[in-house]
Scaffold this active site. Structure first.
Site, PDB file in Angstrom:
ATOM      1  N   ARG A  66       1.038  -1.171   0.002  1.00 57.02           N
ATOM      2  CA  ARG A  66       0.262   0.046  -0.022  1.00 57.02           C
ATOM      3  C   ARG A  66       0.820   1.054   0.354  1.00 57.02           C
ATOM      4  NH1 ARG A  66      -2.188   3.998   3.751  1.00 57.02           N
ATOM      5  NH2 ARG A  66      -4.585   4.134   3.222  1.00 57.02           N
ATOM      6  N   SER A  82     -12.548  -2.609   0.332  1.00 54.83           N
ATOM      7  CA  SER A  82     -13.107  -1.675   2.183  1.00 54.83           C
ATOM      8  C   SER A  82     -13.945  -1.442   1.858  1.00 54.83           C
ATOM      9  CB  SER A  82     -12.141  -0.096   2.211  1.00 54.83           C
ATOM     10  OG  SER A  82     -10.733  -1.042   2.126  1.00 54.83           O
ATOM     11  N   LYS A  86      -3.782   6.274   9.368  1.00 53.25           N
ATOM     12  CA  LYS A  86      -4.808   6.139   7.858  1.00 53.25           C
ATOM     13  C   LYS A  86      -5.175   7.878   7.692  1.00 53.25           C
ATOM     14  CE  LYS A  86      -7.962   4.407   4.230  1.00 53.25           C
ATOM     15  NZ  LYS A  86      -9.172   4.918   4.250  1.00 53.25           N
TER      16      LYS A  86
HETATM   17  N1  3NM Z   1      -7.756   1.537   6.377  1.00 59.30           N
HETATM   18  P1  3NM Z   1      -3.128   0.502  11.661  1.00 59.30           P
HETATM   19  S1  3NM Z   1      -7.579   1.910   8.692  1.00 59.30           S
HETATM   20  C1  3NM Z   1      -4.943   1.060   5.488  1.00 59.30           C
HETATM   21  O1  3NM Z   1     -10.615   1.937   8.393  1.00 59.30           O
HETATM   22  C2  3NM Z   1      -6.415   1.593   6.232  1.00 59.30           C
HETATM   23  O2  3NM Z   1     -10.616   1.189   6.215  1.00 59.30           O
HETATM   24  C3  3NM Z   1      -8.783   1.364   7.190  1.00 59.30           C
HETATM   25  O3  3NM Z   1      -3.581   0.765  10.132  1.00 59.30           O
HETATM   26  C4  3NM Z   1     -10.304   1.159   7.032  1.00 59.30           C
HETATM   27  O4  3NM Z   1      -3.194  -0.861  11.794  1.00 59.30           O
HETATM   28  C5  3NM Z   1      -6.323   1.335   7.982  1.00 59.30           C
HETATM   29  O5  3NM Z   1      -1.765   1.483  12.085  1.00 59.30           O
HETATM   30  C6  3NM Z   1      -5.074   1.670   8.805  1.00 59.30           C
HETATM   31  O6  3NM Z   1      -4.549   1.169  12.846  1.00 59.30           O
HETATM   32  C7  3NM Z   1      -4.449   0.771   9.716  1.00 59.30           C
END
Ligand code: 3NM
Length: 222
Positions: free
Chosen positions: A46, A118, A147
């Site tokens: 990503r 997603s 994010k």
């Molecule tokens: N998508 P971490 S949250 C890439 O809600 C991504 O769709 C999300 O990172 C969504 O594991 C997210 O460090 C980030 O919290 C996840």
């Protein structure tokens, strides 16, 4: 429904590392090697956000990471870059709601690539299933620092709601997940845990992956 056997996809989703070059302090290939040794089952490249690589640099890194994954039997997914995924013959593609339309991506990618989408609402989830998604990414479950435009955290209830609405395709939960809270997410009905920082920011990405993997040993997975 997607083109692949849901049981296969479910198995692969369990410990799902997502990362780009900006998510790690050590070089990403080093972190990926450790995570693979620790037992991750799926990897998503990503490369997004400020300072993200583009063009040939991005492609070269993708090829390197793909090779590492191929050498260890971990499927390699590309986030939101269908051209790159097809060009390097990645194992799959993941798109968000603001990316290319999932049904279009399915058409371009054919039946044999893993397609992840997603989703943040039940309606989006139904549409993704119709479009041919093999799995849903559901989040953010907990607060995330990875994010910038993440929505408000939903708690594990979001997974329960997806299941309550009769959607039974594989689901990977995402957002603020780590070895400490992952078990309740699995118990809410998630097939897999997608993480960025829990592995990329861990003092030992290897150990972090081992701990996430161990959650599936004593949880009842579906
Ligand atoms: N998508 P971490 S949250 C890439 O809600 C991504 O769709 C999300 O990172 C969504 O594991 C997210 O460090 C980030 O919290 C996840």
């Amino acid at each position: 429904m997607g083109g692949l056997d849901p049981a296969f996809v479910r198995e692969k989703l369990k410990v799902y590392l997502i990362a780009g070059s900006k998510d790690t302090s050590s070089p990403l290939p080093v972190v990926l090697n450790e995570a693979i040794a620790g037992g991750i089952t799926l990897f998503q490249f990503r490369e997004k956000g400020p300072g993200a690589m583009e063009g040939q640099m991005k492609e070269a890194l993708a090829m390197q990471l793909l090779k590492q994954c191929r050498n260890s039997g971990v499927p390699f997914i590309v986030n939101d870059d269908v051209d790159l995924a097809l060009q390097i013959d990645a194992d799959g593609i993941h798109v968000g709601q603001d990316d290319e339309d999932a049904a279009e991506v399915r058409k371009k990618a054919g039946k044999n690539k893993i397609l992840g989408v997603s989703v943040h609402t039940v309606e989006e989830a139904y549409t993704a299933v119709e479009a041919g998604a093999d799995y849903l990414g559901a989040g953010p479950i907990y607060k995330t620092g990875s994010k910038d435009d993440a929505k408000k955290e939903s708690g594990p209830e979001w997974i329960t709601e997806i299941r309550r609405n009769g959607i039974d395709i594989p689901v990977a939960a995402i957002g603020g997940i780590n070895a400490g809270n992952g078990k309740e997410v699995i118990e809410a009905g998630a097939d897999g845990l997608s993480v960025i920082s829990a592995i990329t920011m861990a003092p030992s990405p290897y150990q972090a992956a081992v701990e996430l993997t161990s959650l599936f040993k004593d949880s009842k997975s579906r």
